[in-house]
Design a protein around this motif. Structure first.
Motif, PDB file in Angstrom:
ATOM      1  N   UNK A 190       0.402 -15.465   7.489  1.00  0.00           N
ATOM      2  CA  UNK A 190       0.111 -15.435   6.057  1.00  0.00           C
ATOM      3  C   UNK A 190      -0.298 -14.021   5.628  1.00  0.00           C
ATOM      4  N   UNK A 191      -1.079 -13.356   6.464  1.00  0.00           N
ATOM      5  CA  UNK A 191      -1.463 -11.971   6.165  1.00  0.00           C
ATOM      6  C   UNK A 191      -0.246 -11.046   6.187  1.00  0.00           C
ATOM      7  N   UNK A 192       0.714 -11.364   7.049  1.00  0.00           N
ATOM      8  CA  UNK A 192       1.934 -10.552   7.112  1.00  0.00           C
ATOM      9  C   UNK A 192       2.698 -10.645   5.793  1.00  0.00           C
ATOM     10  N   UNK A 193       2.792 -11.860   5.223  1.00  0.00           N
ATOM     11  CA  UNK A 193       3.442 -12.013   3.912  1.00  0.00           C
ATOM     12  C   UNK A 193       2.659 -11.251   2.857  1.00  0.00           C
ATOM     13  N   UNK A 194       1.344 -11.398   2.886  1.00  0.00           N
ATOM     14  CA  UNK A 194       0.502 -10.757   1.870  1.00  0.00           C
ATOM     15  C   UNK A 194       0.695  -9.245   1.877  1.00  0.00           C
ATOM     16  N   UNK A 195       0.674  -8.645   3.057  1.00  0.00           N
ATOM     17  CA  UNK A 195       0.815  -7.190   3.145  1.00  0.00           C
ATOM     18  C   UNK A 195       2.233  -6.743   2.777  1.00  0.00           C
ATOM     19  N   UNK A 196       3.225  -7.444   3.331  1.00  0.00           N
ATOM     20  CA  UNK A 196       4.611  -7.015   3.152  1.00  0.00           C
ATOM     21  C   UNK A 196       5.120  -7.242   1.735  1.00  0.00           C
ATOM     22  N   UNK A 197       4.793  -8.394   1.164  1.00  0.00           N
ATOM     23  CA  UNK A 197       5.347  -8.751  -0.145  1.00  0.00           C
ATOM     24  C   UNK A 197       4.377  -8.409  -1.271  1.00  0.00           C
ATOM     25  N   UNK A 198       3.186  -9.001  -1.219  1.00  0.00           N
ATOM     26  CA  UNK A 198       2.261  -8.850  -2.352  1.00  0.00           C
ATOM     27  C   UNK A 198       1.733  -7.426  -2.479  1.00  0.00           C
ATOM     28  N   UNK A 199       1.307  -6.847  -1.379  1.00  0.00           N
ATOM     29  CA  UNK A 199       0.746  -5.497  -1.449  1.00  0.00           C
ATOM     30  C   UNK A 199       1.819  -4.424  -1.543  1.00  0.00           C
ATOM     31  N   UNK A 200       2.801  -4.469  -0.644  1.00  0.00           N
ATOM     32  CA  UNK A 200       3.740  -3.358  -0.529  1.00  0.00           C
ATOM     33  C   UNK A 200       4.962  -3.480  -1.436  1.00  0.00           C
ATOM     34  N   UNK A 201       5.724  -4.557  -1.283  1.00  0.00           N
ATOM     35  CA  UNK A 201       7.008  -4.647  -1.979  1.00  0.00           C
ATOM     36  C   UNK A 201       6.845  -4.613  -3.494  1.00  0.00           C
ATOM     37  N   UNK A 202       5.932  -5.411  -4.019  1.00  0.00           N
ATOM     38  CA  UNK A 202       5.738  -5.438  -5.467  1.00  0.00           C
ATOM     39  C   UNK A 202       5.238  -4.100  -5.988  1.00  0.00           C
ATOM     40  N   UNK A 203       4.227  -3.553  -5.333  1.00  0.00           N
ATOM     41  CA  UNK A 203       3.667  -2.295  -5.820  1.00  0.00           C
ATOM     42  C   UNK A 203       4.682  -1.156  -5.728  1.00  0.00           C
ATOM     43  N   UNK A 204       5.376  -1.073  -4.593  1.00  0.00           N
ATOM     44  CA  UNK A 204       6.356  -0.008  -4.416  1.00  0.00           C
ATOM     45  C   UNK A 204       7.485  -0.118  -5.444  1.00  0.00           C
ATOM     46  N   UNK A 205       7.887  -1.348  -5.751  1.00  0.00           N
ATOM     47  CA  UNK A 205       8.939  -1.544  -6.755  1.00  0.00           C
ATOM     48  C   UNK A 205       8.463  -1.041  -8.114  1.00  0.00           C
ATOM     49  N   UNK A 206       7.271  -1.412  -8.501  1.00  0.00           N
ATOM     50  CA  UNK A 206       6.771  -0.995  -9.811  1.00  0.00           C
ATOM     51  C   UNK A 206       6.663   0.529  -9.895  1.00  0.00           C
ATOM     52  N   UNK A 207       6.167   1.123  -8.835  1.00  0.00           N
ATOM     53  CA  UNK A 207       6.056   2.578  -8.832  1.00  0.00           C
ATOM     54  C   UNK A 207       7.427   3.240  -8.881  1.00  0.00           C
ATOM     55  N   UNK A 208       8.380   2.703  -8.137  1.00  0.00           N
ATOM     56  CA  UNK A 208       9.718   3.297  -8.089  1.00  0.00           C
ATOM     57  C   UNK A 208      10.418   3.192  -9.436  1.00  0.00           C
ATOM     58  N   UNK A 209      10.288   2.038 -10.096  1.00  0.00           N
ATOM     59  CA  UNK A 209      11.020   1.830 -11.347  1.00  0.00           C
ATOM     60  C   UNK A 209      10.262   2.405 -12.543  1.00  0.00           C
ATOM     61  N   UNK A 210       9.002   2.046 -12.690  1.00  0.00           N
ATOM     62  CA  UNK A 210       8.255   2.519 -13.857  1.00  0.00           C
ATOM     63  C   UNK A 210       7.840   3.982 -13.733  1.00  0.00           C
ATOM     64  N   UNK A 211       7.227   4.321 -12.624  1.00  0.00           N
ATOM     65  CA  UNK A 211       6.649   5.658 -12.502  1.00  0.00           C
ATOM     66  C   UNK A 211       7.673   6.723 -12.135  1.00  0.00           C
TER      67      UNK A 211
END
Length: 245
Positions: A144-165
């Motif tokens: 469960x922590x692996x999903x949290x780190x990979x998807x919730x923390x990393x993938x979503x944040x990195x996507x927002x930074x890549x597209x918006x910022x």
């Protein structure tokens, strides 16, 4: 990838809303009938949807690959759009529809990505539940922590930074601060101001919609993660009430 502890969705919303506040300004939007690359081909990246029989690790890899492919697709489409819209005021005015088409296709690609992510995350949690029923030693907390780190923390944040910022900032710098700012020296103030304002409205609407989709998806995914974690803690592996049939 940068890591950080979980920030509650309400705090995330406040922080990201603040980051958008400097990019919103009301102004009339104008349209152009020019065709554009974004109108001719979808900005949506290939959709690596994991199979129902995939392992938890394979599903996480599919989710990460999907985010990365969608980020690249959006950036590649902007490059094509900038070629179509050009780097002069005259070419911009003739082809500015390419930019609004790109904004629309980017939003579509974003929404479709988040839908696939939700579907794949459900597959991941179901795979864990199935694993726990057949293996008492399954380390659900670690997975469960692996999903949290990979998807919730990393993938979503990195996507927002890549597209918006990154990508949206490139668009803003090229036209609002570049081509359209220079136009005040070559056309009438009223004409330059109208085009400047129209671009800003389209840009502001696009970034606002992107943020809303991002914020809603983050909230939904965290709520699902929290509910599944609670069920697993109680050794309840029937997730139909949480994930649906």
């Amino acid at each position: 990838m940068r890591k950080q502890a979980f920030i509650p969705a309400t705090v995330v919303a406040v922080m990201l809303a603040a980051s958008l506040s400097g990019c919103a300004a009301p102004a009339p939007q104008q349209e152009s009938g020019a065709a554009s690359p974004a109108a001719q081909e979808s900005a949506t990246a290939p959709a690596p949807v994991a199979s129902d029989n995939a392992s938890p690790e394979e599903i996480l890899n599919a989710i990460s690959a999907d985010f990365e492919a969608t980020e690249k697709s959006i950036a590649d489409n902007l490059a094509s759009t900038k070629t179509a819209a050009g780097d002069s005021y005259d070419t911009y005015v003739a082809n500015k529809g390419a930019i609004t088409d790109w904004i629309d296709s980017t939003q579509t690609a974003t929404d479709e990505l988040f839908t696939r992510t939700d579907d794949n995350s459900k597959r991941y949690f179901r795979a864990l539940a199935k694993q726990a029923q057949s293996d008492e030693k399954a380390d659900l907390d670690k997975q469960m922590k692996a999903w949290y780190r990979s998807v919730y923390e990393d993938a979503f944040r990195d996507f927002y930074e890549a597209v918006h910022e990154d990508v949206y900032s490139d668009l803003f710098d090229t036209y609002y601060d570049g081509v359209l700012a220079d136009a005040f020296d070559s056309v009438s103030y009223s004409e330059a101001s109208a085009e400047h304002s129209a671009f800003y409205r389209a840009y502001s609407d696009g970034t606002r919609d992107l943020y809303r989709s991002y914020s809603d998806a983050m909230s939904d995914e965290y709520r699902m993660y929290s509910d599944v974690s609670s069920a697993f803690y109680k050794k309840n592996y029937d997730l139909n009430d949480i994930l649906g049939e």
